[in-house]
Design a protein around this motif. Structure first.
Motif, PDB file in Angstrom:
ATOM      1  N   SER A 222       0.839  -1.197   0.000  1.00 17.98           N
ATOM      2  CA  SER A 222       0.000   0.000   0.000  1.00 17.98           C
ATOM      3  C   SER A 222       0.876   1.250   0.000  1.00 17.98           C
ATOM      4  CB  SER A 222      -0.908   0.009   1.233  1.00 17.98           C
ATOM      5  OG  SER A 222      -1.830  -1.064   1.196  1.00 17.98           O
ATOM      6  N   GLY A 223       0.378   2.295  -0.668  1.00 15.88           N
ATOM      7  CA  GLY A 223       1.071   3.571  -0.680  1.00 15.88           C
ATOM      8  C   GLY A 223       2.123   3.714  -1.763  1.00 15.88           C
ATOM      9  N   GLN A 224       2.319   2.690  -2.583  1.00 13.84           N
ATOM     10  CA  GLN A 224       3.362   2.755  -3.597  1.00 13.84           C
ATOM     11  C   GLN A 224       2.844   3.350  -4.911  1.00 13.84           C
ATOM     12  OE1 GLN A 224       4.843  -1.383  -3.508  1.00 13.84           O
ATOM     13  NE2 GLN A 224       6.665  -0.613  -2.452  1.00 13.84           N
ATOM     14  N   THR A 225       3.789   3.703  -5.780  1.00 17.89           N
ATOM     15  CA  THR A 225       3.471   4.257  -7.090  1.00 17.89           C
ATOM     16  C   THR A 225       3.707   3.186  -8.146  1.00 17.89           C
ATOM     17  OG1 THR A 225       4.059   6.510  -6.418  1.00 17.89           O
ATOM     18  CG2 THR A 225       4.052   6.046  -8.779  1.00 17.89           C
ATOM     19  N   ILE A 226       2.697   2.960  -9.000  1.00 19.93           N
ATOM     20  CA  ILE A 226       2.756   1.877  -9.975  1.00 19.93           C
ATOM     21  C   ILE A 226       2.407   2.404 -11.361  1.00 19.93           C
ATOM     22  CG2 ILE A 226       1.883  -0.398 -10.605  1.00 19.93           C
ATOM     23  CD1 ILE A 226       1.043  -0.801  -7.717  1.00 19.93           C
ATOM     24  N   MET A 227       3.262   2.117 -12.328  1.00 21.03           N
ATOM     25  CA  MET A 227       2.947   2.358 -13.736  1.00 21.03           C
ATOM     26  C   MET A 227       2.231   1.138 -14.287  1.00 21.03           C
ATOM     27  SD  MET A 227       6.449   3.901 -15.332  1.00 21.03           S
ATOM     28  CE  MET A 227       7.019   5.559 -14.997  1.00 21.03           C
ATOM     29  N   LEU A 228       1.225   1.346 -15.114  1.00 18.55           N
ATOM     30  CA  LEU A 228       0.504   0.229 -15.727  1.00 18.55           C
ATOM     31  C   LEU A 228       0.331   0.501 -17.209  1.00 18.55           C
ATOM     32  CD1 LEU A 228      -1.280   0.726 -12.701  1.00 18.55           C
ATOM     33  CD2 LEU A 228      -1.486  -1.673 -13.301  1.00 18.55           C
ATOM     34  N   GLY A 229       0.831  -0.414 -18.046  1.00 14.98           N
ATOM     35  CA  GLY A 229       0.756  -0.251 -19.480  1.00 14.98           C
ATOM     36  C   GLY A 229      -0.655  -0.430 -20.014  1.00 14.98           C
ATOM     37  N   GLY A 230      -0.823  -0.091 -21.276  1.00 15.32           N
ATOM     38  CA  GLY A 230      -2.124  -0.230 -21.909  1.00 15.32           C
ATOM     39  C   GLY A 230      -2.641   1.082 -22.446  1.00 15.32           C
ATOM     40  N   PHE A 231      -3.618   0.988 -23.340  1.00 12.96           N
ATOM     41  CA  PHE A 231      -4.262   2.147 -23.940  1.00 12.96           C
ATOM     42  C   PHE A 231      -5.732   1.802 -24.073  1.00 12.96           C
ATOM     43  CE2 PHE A 231      -5.714   4.932 -27.271  1.00 12.96           C
ATOM     44  CZ  PHE A 231      -4.997   6.110 -27.059  1.00 12.96           C
ATOM     45  N   GLY A 232      -6.572   2.469 -23.280  1.00 13.34           N
ATOM     46  CA  GLY A 232      -7.958   2.009 -23.186  1.00 13.34           C
ATOM     47  C   GLY A 232      -7.936   0.658 -22.498  1.00 13.34           C
ATOM     48  N   LEU A 233      -8.495  -0.347 -23.156  1.00 12.26           N
ATOM     49  CA  LEU A 233      -8.418  -1.716 -22.641  1.00 12.26           C
ATOM     50  C   LEU A 233      -7.462  -2.559 -23.474  1.00 12.26           C
ATOM     51  CD1 LEU A 233     -12.187  -2.420 -21.840  1.00 12.26           C
ATOM     52  CD2 LEU A 233     -10.393  -1.559 -20.318  1.00 12.26           C
ATOM     53  N   CYS A 234      -6.713  -1.916 -24.360  1.00  8.95           N
ATOM     54  CA  CYS A 234      -5.805  -2.630 -25.243  1.00  8.95           C
ATOM     55  C   CYS A 234      -4.429  -2.781 -24.602  1.00  8.95           C
ATOM     56  CB  CYS A 234      -5.683  -1.870 -26.568  1.00  8.95           C
ATOM     57  SG  CYS A 234      -4.522  -2.604 -27.731  1.00  8.95           S
ATOM     58  N   GLY A 235      -4.031  -4.023 -24.386  1.00  9.23           N
ATOM     59  CA  GLY A 235      -2.693  -4.279 -23.861  1.00  9.23           C
ATOM     60  C   GLY A 235      -2.533  -4.011 -22.382  1.00  9.23           C
ATOM     61  N   ILE A 236      -3.615  -4.099 -21.626  1.00 12.72           N
ATOM     62  CA  ILE A 236      -3.498  -3.872 -20.183  1.00 12.72           C
ATOM     63  C   ILE A 236      -3.086  -5.173 -19.483  1.00 12.72           C
ATOM     64  CG2 ILE A 236      -5.200  -2.009 -20.193  1.00 12.72           C
ATOM     65  CD1 ILE A 236      -7.202  -3.964 -18.939  1.00 12.72           C
ATOM     66  N   PRO A 237      -2.367  -5.080 -18.368  1.00 10.74           N
ATOM     67  CA  PRO A 237      -1.964  -6.279 -17.625  1.00 10.74           C
ATOM     68  C   PRO A 237      -3.123  -6.809 -16.778  1.00 10.74           C
ATOM     69  CG  PRO A 237      -1.094  -4.328 -16.541  1.00 10.74           C
ATOM     70  CD  PRO A 237      -1.776  -3.852 -17.806  1.00 10.74           C
ATOM     71  N   GLU A 238      -4.028  -7.526 -17.411  1.00 10.54           N
ATOM     72  CA  GLU A 238      -5.278  -7.942 -16.773  1.00 10.54           C
ATOM     73  C   GLU A 238      -5.066  -8.794 -15.524  1.00 10.54           C
ATOM     74  OE1 GLU A 238      -7.967  -9.756 -19.589  1.00 10.54           O
ATOM     75  OE2 GLU A 238      -7.149  -8.574 -21.235  1.00 10.54           O
ATOM     76  N   ASN A 239      -4.168  -9.763 -15.617  1.00  6.47           N
ATOM     77  CA  ASN A 239      -3.952 -10.655 -14.484  1.00  6.47           C
ATOM     78  C   ASN A 239      -3.372  -9.911 -13.292  1.00  6.47           C
ATOM     79  OD1 ASN A 239      -4.285 -13.741 -15.539  1.00  6.47           O
ATOM     80  ND2 ASN A 239      -3.510 -12.440 -17.179  1.00  6.47           N
ATOM     81  N   SER A 240      -2.486  -8.995 -13.558  1.00  5.83           N
ATOM     82  CA  SER A 240      -1.849  -8.231 -12.483  1.00  5.83           C
ATOM     83  C   SER A 240      -2.840  -7.299 -11.798  1.00  5.83           C
ATOM     84  CB  SER A 240      -0.666  -7.431 -13.038  1.00  5.83           C
ATOM     85  OG  SER A 240       0.341  -8.288 -13.525  1.00  5.83           O
ATOM     86  N   ILE A 241      -3.687  -6.665 -12.577  1.00  3.63           N
ATOM     87  CA  ILE A 241      -4.698  -5.785 -11.983  1.00  3.63           C
ATOM     88  C   ILE A 241      -5.635  -6.590 -11.085  1.00  3.63           C
ATOM     89  CG2 ILE A 241      -6.684  -4.304 -12.482  1.00  3.63           C
ATOM     90  CD1 ILE A 241      -5.196  -3.393 -15.017  1.00  3.63           C
ATOM     91  N   ALA A 242      -6.060  -7.759 -11.565  1.00  2.00           N
ATOM     92  CA  ALA A 242      -6.935  -8.612 -10.753  1.00  2.00           C
ATOM     93  C   ALA A 242      -6.244  -9.019  -9.454  1.00  2.00           C
ATOM     94  CB  ALA A 242      -7.337  -9.849 -11.547  1.00  2.00           C
ATOM     95  N   GLU A 243      -4.937  -9.275  -9.520  1.00  2.00           N
ATOM     96  CA  GLU A 243      -4.201  -9.661  -8.315  1.00  2.00           C
ATOM     97  C   GLU A 243      -4.073  -8.486  -7.349  1.00  2.00           C
ATOM     98  OE1 GLU A 243      -2.007 -11.886  -5.550  1.00  2.00           O
ATOM     99  OE2 GLU A 243      -3.389 -12.430  -7.162  1.00  2.00           O
TER     100      GLU A 243
END
Length: 233
Positions: A18-39
């Protein structure tokens, strides 16, 4: 050769707090890290600062973290597809930093390259430039922007090998490429993970030196953000 493979998403994200800064790739829903977001949703980490082109939609992508109010601050260039994002922003529950899209990409790329700051004409004379250094170059005013500082960068690729080399497919390359290696630790989730030496070196978009951990995702929904079809004649 260094093996960057981890067994699953749980192992890949085990030290995100908690409290950390995270970059997440993707554009719209294209190429997003789906499994990581769910985790991240399952881990129930909170007070996150998320750097991403946009915040997904209400029931998918980063919208899932917004539903659980796990994001404290959102740094994005576009937020128009998420009603919950709008509600939290207008109510003051969510801190929002809107950034011109090209500037957001370059702030990631600068961090990737170890460049602390750069000048851009985008945003001069607007709220974007408030409190920032400005300077004239060739008769045109520019705004100084600082490279991002993130604890983790999470990207998604089509194919990768155990050494961390990545290949993106089509427009899923988007922000994933400039976010790889732009944080203290970069995690890559891929649709297909192959042994090192399998990939054609001429096809690799991101070399393994940029990646700290890589795993194969279990499933990818690959939702379409907006579907438009022709009416029957």
């Amino acid at each position: 050769m260094i093996n960057r493979k981890v067994n699953n998403v749980q192992e890949a994200l085990q030290d995100i707090q908690s409290g950390q800064t995270i970059m997440l790739g993707g554009f719209g829903l294209c190429g997003i890290p789906e499994n990581s977001i769910a985790e991240l949703v399952k881990k129930e980490v909170t007070d996150l600062t998320c750097i991403s082109n946009n915040a997904g939609v209400d029931d998918f992508g980063l919208g899932l973290l917004l539903q659980k109010k796990q994001i404290k601050k959102m740094i994005s260039s576009y937020v128009g597809e998420n009603a919950e994002f709008e509600r939290q922003m207008l109510s003051g529950e969510l801190e929002v930093e809107l950034t011109p899209q090209g500037t957001l990409a370059e702030k990631c790329r600068a961090a990737q390259a170890g460049i602390p700051a750069f000048f851009t004409p985008a945003g001069f004379g607007t709220e974007v430039a408030e409190g920032k250094e400005t300077r004239e170059f060739n008769g045109k005013m520019h705004v100084m922007e600082l490279a991002y500082k993130a604890d983790f960068s999470i990207v998604k690729a089509w194919k990768g090998d155990e050494a961390g080399n990545l290949i993106f497919k089509g427009t899923a390359r988007n922000f994933n490429a400039c976010m790889a290696g732009a944080a203290k630790i970069t995690i890559a989730e891929v649709e297909e993970l192959v042994p090192a030496g399998t990939l054609d070196p001429n096809q690799i978009h991101i070399p393994g030196i940029m990646i700290n951990r890589i795993f194969q995702g279990e499933k990818f929904e690959k939702r379409i953000e907006q579907r438009t079809v022709r009416k029957n004649s």
